[in-house]
Scaffold this motif. Sequence first.
Motif, PDB file in Angstrom:
ATOM      1  N   ALA A 234      49.710  38.508  86.466  1.00  0.00           N
ATOM      2  CA  ALA A 234      51.094  38.977  86.522  1.00  0.00           C
ATOM      3  C   ALA A 234      51.974  38.023  87.316  1.00  0.00           C
ATOM      4  CB  ALA A 234      51.155  40.373  87.139  1.00  0.00           C
ATOM      5  N   CYS A 235      51.356  37.240  88.191  1.00  0.00           N
ATOM      6  CA  CYS A 235      52.087  36.243  88.989  1.00  0.00           C
ATOM      7  C   CYS A 235      52.214  34.908  88.252  1.00  0.00           C
ATOM      8  CB  CYS A 235      51.377  36.018  90.321  1.00  0.00           C
ATOM      9  SG  CYS A 235      51.163  37.512  91.307  1.00  0.00           S
ATOM     10  N   GLY A 236      51.726  34.850  87.017  1.00  0.00           N
ATOM     11  CA  GLY A 236      51.845  33.631  86.221  1.00  0.00           C
ATOM     12  C   GLY A 236      50.671  32.685  86.335  1.00  0.00           C
ATOM     13  N   VAL A 237      49.612  33.086  87.048  1.00  0.00           N
ATOM     14  CA  VAL A 237      48.440  32.218  87.209  1.00  0.00           C
ATOM     15  C   VAL A 237      47.470  32.486  86.063  1.00  0.00           C
ATOM     16  CG1 VAL A 237      46.518  31.558  88.704  1.00  0.00           C
ATOM     17  CG2 VAL A 237      48.720  32.219  89.709  1.00  0.00           C
ATOM     18  N   ASN A 238      47.189  31.471  85.289  1.00  0.00           N
ATOM     19  CA  ASN A 238      46.352  31.620  84.092  1.00  0.00           C
ATOM     20  C   ASN A 238      44.881  31.473  84.460  1.00  0.00           C
ATOM     21  OD1 ASN A 238      45.236  31.722  81.567  1.00  0.00           O
ATOM     22  ND2 ASN A 238      46.446  30.066  80.696  1.00  0.00           N
ATOM     23  N   TYR A 239      44.296  32.567  84.921  1.00  0.00           N
ATOM     24  CA  TYR A 239      42.858  32.561  85.237  1.00  0.00           C
ATOM     25  C   TYR A 239      42.221  33.838  84.718  1.00  0.00           C
ATOM     26  CZ  TYR A 239      38.405  32.621  87.677  1.00  0.00           C
ATOM     27  OH  TYR A 239      37.064  32.685  87.955  1.00  0.00           O
ATOM     28  N   ASP A 240      41.288  33.666  83.809  1.00  0.00           N
ATOM     29  CA  ASP A 240      40.509  34.758  83.242  1.00  0.00           C
ATOM     30  C   ASP A 240      39.096  34.230  83.088  1.00  0.00           C
ATOM     31  OD1 ASP A 240      39.166  36.458  81.272  1.00  0.00           O
ATOM     32  OD2 ASP A 240      41.137  37.333  80.857  1.00  0.00           O
ATOM     33  N   VAL A 241      38.122  34.901  83.696  1.00  0.00           N
ATOM     34  CA  VAL A 241      36.739  34.413  83.676  1.00  0.00           C
ATOM     35  C   VAL A 241      36.247  34.227  82.249  1.00  0.00           C
ATOM     36  CG1 VAL A 241      34.360  34.904  84.388  1.00  0.00           C
ATOM     37  CG2 VAL A 241      36.250  35.493  85.912  1.00  0.00           C
ATOM     38  N   ARG A 242      36.693  35.083  81.342  1.00  0.00           N
ATOM     39  CA  ARG A 242      36.239  35.001  79.951  1.00  0.00           C
ATOM     40  C   ARG A 242      36.654  33.695  79.299  1.00  0.00           C
ATOM     41  NH1 ARG A 242      39.051  40.312  77.819  1.00  0.00           N
ATOM     42  NH2 ARG A 242      40.662  39.384  79.147  1.00  0.00           N
ATOM     43  N   LYS A 243      37.763  33.093  79.762  1.00  0.00           N
ATOM     44  CA  LYS A 243      38.236  31.811  79.235  1.00  0.00           C
ATOM     45  C   LYS A 243      37.807  30.641  80.103  1.00  0.00           C
ATOM     46  CE  LYS A 243      40.980  32.762  75.592  1.00  0.00           C
ATOM     47  NZ  LYS A 243      40.840  32.162  74.253  1.00  0.00           N
ATOM     48  N   ALA A 244      37.926  30.809  81.429  1.00  0.00           N
ATOM     49  CA  ALA A 244      37.627  29.705  82.344  1.00  0.00           C
ATOM     50  C   ALA A 244      36.134  29.414  82.437  1.00  0.00           C
ATOM     51  CB  ALA A 244      38.184  30.032  83.734  1.00  0.00           C
ATOM     52  N   HIS A 245      35.317  30.456  82.400  1.00  0.00           N
ATOM     53  CA  HIS A 245      33.856  30.308  82.479  1.00  0.00           C
ATOM     54  C   HIS A 245      33.232  31.246  81.451  1.00  0.00           C
ATOM     55  CE1 HIS A 245      34.514  28.146  86.251  1.00  0.00           C
ATOM     56  NE2 HIS A 245      35.293  29.141  86.614  1.00  0.00           N
TER      57      HIS A 245
END
Length: 402
Positions: A234-245
């Motif tokens: 929600a703060c604009g930080v693109n981090y999702d474990v499903r995508k990043a790892h």
Amino acid sequence: MTEHHDPLALEAELPSSLMTVNLGPSHPAMHGTVRLVVTLDGETIVDAVPEIGFLHRGFSKSSENSTWTQVLPYTDRLNYVSPYLNNIGYVMGVEKLIGLHIPERAEYIRVLTGELARITDHLTLLAAIGLELGAFTVFLYAIEARELLWDRISELSGARVTVSWMRVGGCANDLPPGWGEKLRESMVRVVELTNEIDVLLTRNRIFVDRTRGIGVLSGEEALDWGFTGPCLRACGVNYDVRKAHPYSVYDRMDFEVPLGSAGDTYDRYFLRIAEIRQSHRIIDQCLEQMPPGPIIVDDWRYALPPKKDVFGSIEGVMAHFKLITEGIQVPAGEVYVFTEGANGELGYHLVSNGKGKPYAIQVRGPGFPILSALPRLVRGHMVADIIPIFDSINMIGGEVEQ
């Protein structure tokens, strides 16, 4: 002659002091029995101190006195709204310690059930924030959608909430005949209800005024606090474990990671709406791509033998007896496994001494760092603003306190 006093001057002469009030632990808006000690200057929040411990269950020590399989019911009760996701992260950790690869069909089932759990978790938040800001219809729609999915979950696992359904090496059982089609039908209604909630709240003047610009946090601050999941995105930080790892079969799934920009209560609300739609995409892909085959490893050191072997052979009886009484013998070692829970990164730190019970287990629940930042989020706002802000972080007492 009558004297006339200036009301403002009179008010200035009156002594003023800060006031401390308690919200919870039994307040209806304090989800998950948490106490908030709030210091007020009139209606303005000067400070707030979250006090946890009212739901502490001794997860680590209870788990260390159970076999590896017996830990599963304890994981259900971490985030008790999305227990499949808790199960999945835990068994993945045990499998990593063993070096065990599970059947492909079981991987698809895990992703599918995990996304079902994610939707039920997000629907719970939508129900709460709608109800507590006066939109009772939103509560009814969200709960109807959640009940539809819990019906499908109960057909799968035999329980609506505390499922204890994953197993080291796979899943407890296969999908029932025709279950996939029933799920597709249910998802049509769930999406309809989600769209209705979107229409009722997203452009609603009262709701927008109560949530836009309230509880704002920048991306840098959110990272400093240890935020993950929807509250971080929600703060604009693109981090999702499903995508990043990527883990399991998420690398085969076509889905997007919704992002906010303002980092306020409104964005934290709307990300749940957007993520329900992405989870629906993943569920459809799982049902389409899922191959036939076994749903658990055929290795009696880790998985219970089929009943026909237990009743029909001495080897089956012995394997069953040893697994139940002694537990899975997990090689000595230490791992940390993390997955994308409904509210952020859910991590398990597992230590084995080579025996049938865990030597140590700790959980990195996503809710703890987010709750830690609650004083920062509410400070300077009005007392009434605590309700939507607290709803938007979706604090679940079980994973915060363990």
